[in-house]
Scaffold this motif. Structure first.
Motif, mmCIF file in Angstrom:
data_model
loop_
_atom_site.group_PDB
_atom_site.id
_atom_site.type_symbol
_atom_site.label_atom_id
_atom_site.label_comp_id
_atom_site.label_asym_id
_atom_site.label_seq_id
_atom_site.Cartn_x
_atom_site.Cartn_y
_atom_site.Cartn_z
ATOM 1 N N ILE A 110 0.844 -1.195 0.000
ATOM 2 C CA ILE A 110 0.000 0.000 0.000
ATOM 3 C C ILE A 110 0.879 1.244 0.000
ATOM 4 N N THR A 111 0.230 2.393 -0.222
ATOM 5 C CA THR A 111 0.908 3.682 -0.133
ATOM 6 C C THR A 111 0.730 4.230 1.280
ATOM 7 N N LEU A 112 1.840 4.668 1.890
ATOM 8 C CA LEU A 112 1.818 5.135 3.276
ATOM 9 C C LEU A 112 2.239 6.594 3.374
ATOM 10 N N VAL A 113 1.857 7.193 4.491
ATOM 11 C CA VAL A 113 2.267 8.561 4.818
ATOM 12 C C VAL A 113 2.892 8.519 6.205
ATOM 13 N N LYS A 114 4.199 8.828 6.309
ATOM 14 C CA LYS A 114 4.906 8.741 7.585
ATOM 15 C C LYS A 114 5.884 9.911 7.724
#
Length: 205
Positions: A110-114
């Protein structure tokens, strides 16, 4: 002498105009041919609309995009399912620690935001009380409100980056991943603004 009346000359009668002949009546315009209709459709609709689509695709691919945060791992900075505005990152080496980054996780699919916490070559250590040291120095993390007692020790390889969630007690991040490091080629962009929900609209920095 009495004046002599002069005879009146006959007035020449102009012949009445004849009504237009049936063949001279106004002609009805011919219907456009199928080829002409296709040309009009191309110029009036397909070409302008296609151009707008190409420009939009160019902007999304090379300039900026929108991303939906899939989890609550960035609370309280970013709520779950928030919509963010992000700019494309073509040179990940220009990113800085503390940036909020959008990237693809091959491990999770998946695409993550961190939060970016480690650059290539950095050593990042987190103790059992959630305190972080960066290259031997205490790191200030005023964006972390929910700490975790999960300790970790990282040395970031060249060309790779280290990411953690601000919600340390509820974030699936590098501390749990089989491969904790993200290759620079997997980085999509840098998040700048929250667009939705409206209550959180504004800059992330």
């Amino acid at each position: 002498m009495e004046p002599t009346e002069q005879p009146m000359e006959p007035v020449e009668q102009m012949p009445a105009e004849a009504p237009e002949q049936a063949g001279q009546e106004e002609q009805v315009p011919e219907k456009p041919t199928a080829k002409e209709r296709l040309r009009q459709l191309w110029r009036g609709w397909i070409l302008p609309f296609g151009t707008e689509i190409l420009v939009l695709l160019f902007i999304i691919k090379f300039l900026f995009f929108f991303v939906i945060v899939p989890t609550g791992s960035m609370i309280p900075t970013i709520d779950s399912h928030s919509v963010l505005f992000a700019t494309r990152v073509h040179h990940p080496e220009k990113l800085q620690r503390g940036d909020i980054v959008v990237f693809d996780s091959d491990e999770l699919g998946i695409t993550l935001v961190k939060r970016l916490v480690g650059l290539p070559g950095d050593r990042v250590v987190i103790d059992s009380q959630g305190r972080m040291t960066l290259n031997g120095q205490p790191a200030e993390e005023d964006y972390v409100f929910y700490k975790s007692n999960l300790s970790a020790d990282f040395t970031v390889p060249e060309g790779c980056y280290l990411f953690l969630g601000d919600n340390r007690s509820g974030s699936n991040d590098a501390r749990m991943w089989r491969d904790p490091y993200i290759d620079g080629e997997k980085i999509q962009g840098k998040a700048w603004f929250t667009l939705w929900p409206v209550a959180n609209f504004g800059s992330l920095y």
